[in-house]
Design a protein around this motif. Sequence first.
Motif, PDB file in Angstrom:
ATOM      1  N   ALA A 186      -3.886  18.613   1.117  1.00  0.00           N
ATOM      2  CA  ALA A 186      -3.954  19.690   2.099  1.00  0.00           C
ATOM      3  C   ALA A 186      -4.981  20.747   1.704  1.00  0.00           C
ATOM      4  O   ALA A 186      -5.267  20.957   0.511  1.00  0.00           O
ATOM      5  CB  ALA A 186      -2.581  20.339   2.255  1.00  0.00           C
ATOM      6  N   ALA A 187      -5.489  21.436   2.709  1.00  0.00           N
ATOM      7  CA  ALA A 187      -6.483  22.480   2.473  1.00  0.00           C
ATOM      8  C   ALA A 187      -5.864  23.743   1.883  1.00  0.00           C
ATOM      9  O   ALA A 187      -6.547  24.506   1.189  1.00  0.00           O
ATOM     10  CB  ALA A 187      -7.191  22.815   3.782  1.00  0.00           C
ATOM     11  N   HIS A 188      -4.570  23.971   2.157  1.00  0.00           N
ATOM     12  CA  HIS A 188      -3.926  25.217   1.736  1.00  0.00           C
ATOM     13  C   HIS A 188      -2.666  24.923   0.918  1.00  0.00           C
ATOM     14  O   HIS A 188      -1.833  24.125   1.319  1.00  0.00           O
ATOM     15  CB  HIS A 188      -3.540  26.056   2.959  1.00  0.00           C
ATOM     16  CG  HIS A 188      -4.645  26.221   3.954  1.00  0.00           C
ATOM     17  ND1 HIS A 188      -5.811  26.901   3.671  1.00  0.00           N
ATOM     18  CD2 HIS A 188      -4.775  25.778   5.230  1.00  0.00           C
ATOM     19  CE1 HIS A 188      -6.605  26.870   4.719  1.00  0.00           C
ATOM     20  NE2 HIS A 188      -6.004  26.188   5.677  1.00  0.00           N
ATOM     21  N   GLY A 189      -2.573  25.577  -0.243  1.00  0.00           N
ATOM     22  CA  GLY A 189      -1.384  25.456  -1.065  1.00  0.00           C
ATOM     23  C   GLY A 189      -1.143  24.066  -1.602  1.00  0.00           C
ATOM     24  O   GLY A 189       0.006  23.667  -1.841  1.00  0.00           O
ATOM     25  N   SER A 190      -2.191  23.309  -1.818  1.00  0.00           N
ATOM     26  CA  SER A 190      -2.028  21.919  -2.235  1.00  0.00           C
ATOM     27  C   SER A 190      -1.414  21.806  -3.633  1.00  0.00           C
ATOM     28  O   SER A 190      -1.694  22.607  -4.531  1.00  0.00           O
ATOM     29  CB  SER A 190      -3.376  21.192  -2.227  1.00  0.00           C
ATOM     30  OG  SER A 190      -3.217  19.845  -2.643  1.00  0.00           O
ATOM     31  N   THR A 191      -0.585  20.782  -3.805  1.00  0.00           N
ATOM     32  CA  THR A 191      -0.031  20.461  -5.129  1.00  0.00           C
ATOM     33  C   THR A 191      -0.795  19.308  -5.780  1.00  0.00           C
ATOM     34  O   THR A 191      -0.418  18.861  -6.858  1.00  0.00           O
ATOM     35  CB  THR A 191       1.459  20.095  -5.024  1.00  0.00           C
ATOM     36  OG1 THR A 191       1.611  19.028  -4.081  1.00  0.00           O
ATOM     37  CG2 THR A 191       2.286  21.290  -4.589  1.00  0.00           C
ATOM     38  N   VAL A 192      -1.859  18.853  -5.134  1.00  0.00           N
ATOM     39  CA  VAL A 192      -2.720  17.841  -5.760  1.00  0.00           C
ATOM     40  C   VAL A 192      -3.729  18.606  -6.612  1.00  0.00           C
ATOM     41  O   VAL A 192      -4.864  18.867  -6.200  1.00  0.00           O
ATOM     42  CB  VAL A 192      -3.424  16.965  -4.697  1.00  0.00           C
ATOM     43  CG1 VAL A 192      -4.204  15.833  -5.375  1.00  0.00           C
ATOM     44  CG2 VAL A 192      -2.417  16.393  -3.714  1.00  0.00           C
ATOM     45  N   PRO A 205       0.824  -1.213   0.000  1.00  0.00           N
ATOM     46  CA  PRO A 205       0.000   0.000   0.000  1.00  0.00           C
ATOM     47  C   PRO A 205       0.861   1.267   0.000  1.00  0.00           C
ATOM     48  O   PRO A 205       2.008   1.257   0.458  1.00  0.00           O
ATOM     49  CB  PRO A 205      -0.801  -0.119   1.298  1.00  0.00           C
ATOM     50  CG  PRO A 205      -0.808  -1.576   1.613  1.00  0.00           C
ATOM     51  CD  PRO A 205       0.513  -2.101   1.140  1.00  0.00           C
ATOM     52  N   LEU A 206       0.270   2.356  -0.497  1.00  0.00           N
ATOM     53  CA  LEU A 206       0.956   3.637  -0.590  1.00  0.00           C
ATOM     54  C   LEU A 206       0.204   4.698   0.208  1.00  0.00           C
ATOM     55  O   LEU A 206      -1.023   4.794   0.112  1.00  0.00           O
ATOM     56  CB  LEU A 206       1.063   4.105  -2.049  1.00  0.00           C
ATOM     57  CG  LEU A 206       2.196   3.531  -2.899  1.00  0.00           C
ATOM     58  CD1 LEU A 206       1.999   2.049  -3.178  1.00  0.00           C
ATOM     59  CD2 LEU A 206       2.302   4.295  -4.222  1.00  0.00           C
ATOM     60  N   ALA A 207       0.969   5.503   0.978  1.00  0.00           N
ATOM     61  CA  ALA A 207       0.428   6.643   1.725  1.00  0.00           C
ATOM     62  C   ALA A 207       1.162   7.886   1.234  1.00  0.00           C
ATOM     63  O   ALA A 207       2.322   8.110   1.588  1.00  0.00           O
ATOM     64  CB  ALA A 207       0.632   6.447   3.221  1.00  0.00           C
ATOM     65  N   LEU A 208       0.509   8.688   0.416  1.00  0.00           N
ATOM     66  CA  LEU A 208       1.161   9.778  -0.287  1.00  0.00           C
ATOM     67  C   LEU A 208       0.651  11.130   0.212  1.00  0.00           C
ATOM     68  O   LEU A 208      -0.526  11.461   0.053  1.00  0.00           O
ATOM     69  CB  LEU A 208       0.916   9.660  -1.796  1.00  0.00           C
ATOM     70  CG  LEU A 208       1.292   8.297  -2.414  1.00  0.00           C
ATOM     71  CD1 LEU A 208       0.986   8.304  -3.904  1.00  0.00           C
ATOM     72  CD2 LEU A 208       2.747   7.954  -2.149  1.00  0.00           C
ATOM     73  N   ILE A 209       1.550  11.901   0.828  1.00  0.00           N
ATOM     74  CA  ILE A 209       1.198  13.217   1.344  1.00  0.00           C
ATOM     75  C   ILE A 209       1.526  14.266   0.288  1.00  0.00           C
ATOM     76  O   ILE A 209       2.683  14.452  -0.088  1.00  0.00           O
ATOM     77  CB  ILE A 209       1.951  13.504   2.653  1.00  0.00           C
ATOM     78  CG1 ILE A 209       1.526  12.519   3.739  1.00  0.00           C
ATOM     79  CG2 ILE A 209       1.694  14.946   3.117  1.00  0.00           C
ATOM     80  CD1 ILE A 209       2.290  12.664   5.046  1.00  0.00           C
ATOM     81  N   GLU A 210       0.509  14.924  -0.220  1.00  0.00           N
ATOM     82  CA  GLU A 210       0.669  16.036  -1.140  1.00  0.00           C
ATOM     83  C   GLU A 210       1.561  15.720  -2.349  1.00  0.00           C
ATOM     84  O   GLU A 210       2.526  16.443  -2.631  1.00  0.00           O
ATOM     85  CB  GLU A 210       1.237  17.246  -0.382  1.00  0.00           C
ATOM     86  CG  GLU A 210       0.196  18.055   0.352  1.00  0.00           C
ATOM     87  CD  GLU A 210      -0.716  18.798  -0.630  1.00  0.00           C
ATOM     88  OE1 GLU A 210      -0.267  19.730  -1.319  1.00  0.00           O
ATOM     89  OE2 GLU A 210      -1.874  18.417  -0.703  1.00  0.00           O
ATOM     90  N   PRO A 211       1.279  14.630  -3.084  1.00  0.00           N
ATOM     91  CA  PRO A 211       2.017  14.423  -4.326  1.00  0.00           C
ATOM     92  C   PRO A 211       1.759  15.572  -5.294  1.00  0.00           C
ATOM     93  O   PRO A 211       0.713  16.227  -5.227  1.00  0.00           O
ATOM     94  CB  PRO A 211       1.450  13.104  -4.859  1.00  0.00           C
ATOM     95  CG  PRO A 211       0.080  13.028  -4.268  1.00  0.00           C
ATOM     96  CD  PRO A 211       0.202  13.648  -2.901  1.00  0.00           C
ATOM     97  N   VAL A 212       2.697  15.818  -6.171  1.00  0.00           N
ATOM     98  CA  VAL A 212       2.530  16.865  -7.188  1.00  0.00           C
ATOM     99  C   VAL A 212       1.790  16.241  -8.365  1.00  0.00           C
ATOM    100  O   VAL A 212       2.343  15.408  -9.086  1.00  0.00           O
ATOM    101  CB  VAL A 212       3.890  17.428  -7.631  1.00  0.00           C
ATOM    102  CG1 VAL A 212       3.690  18.516  -8.691  1.00  0.00           C
ATOM    103  CG2 VAL A 212       4.654  17.971  -6.429  1.00  0.00           C
TER     104      VAL A 212
END
Length: 293
Positions: free
Chosen positions: A244-250, A127-134
């Motif tokens: 993320a709620a702010h400045g997200s790169t998703v 499994p993958l847990a990805l925080i704010e991938p571009v």
Amino acid sequence: MADARETPEPIRETIPLSDGEIALLRWPAPGKPLLVFAHANGFCASAAKRMLTDLSDTFEIVAPDLRGHGRSRLPANPPAHRSWDVYAEDLKALYETLGRTPHLLAGHSMGASSTLLAASRMPSPPPLALIEPVVLPAPVALSARTPLWALVKRSMAISKTARKRTNAWTDREAVLERYRAKPNFARWAPGVLEDYLEDGLRDAGGGVALACDPQWEAANYEAQAHDLLAAARRVRAPVKVFKAAHGSTVLNPSGLARRGVQVEAVSDVGHLAVMEQPERAAAWIRQVWEDSA
């Protein structure tokens, strides 16, 4: 949740790859599931130390310094850099040296995207847990794989800013004093800036310089010829994304969702959640693991 006062410091290792050495931090924990975490552009594994320490009661952890970052010694040639596929190949090679298959793959920003690219090359990824991938909008991502991109990248403010970074300092204390005054770093959790600079600086000419050269950082922002959505379609594992709620790169969550990726919008947190709210980021990764069990 790990108590930092009782948790031992990670050990440093270097592992040979085909064209150099990749440096990493390891929290040894025989018998626990193995987590491999990849950091964001311009940073290094030590920037995530608070978050990873918080996870060390659950996992054995390996956190590499990606090519051109931290203490790794791998070629990083900005003019020749075209995509993050090079990081995917480095990560895949690293996974194959660890002696056992990782149980969870995680990453932040560029490290998250590179982890997804690497997993798509594995026959049976965890499994993958990805925080704010571009994740760029589809038209932008497509243009990055055409000659048009040579014109587009010239106007990228983020890469222009990176190239202007000061990269010669008298000593580490001078860097720490200057960075503490910057609003972006002021939002980081206590101790994270010091953790980052531990490996984010290198000795140079009687002073110090950034371990990730600003030219390489800028080239990473511009090197978008990889196909992340194709990777999301190919990967044969559950993938969860922290948006993320702010400045997200998703920037294309629907594109991920159409390819089976679960995107979770997280309130009251910004793109640099790993550094700003490390305990919250750790809790999210731990939840992904528990949900996959």
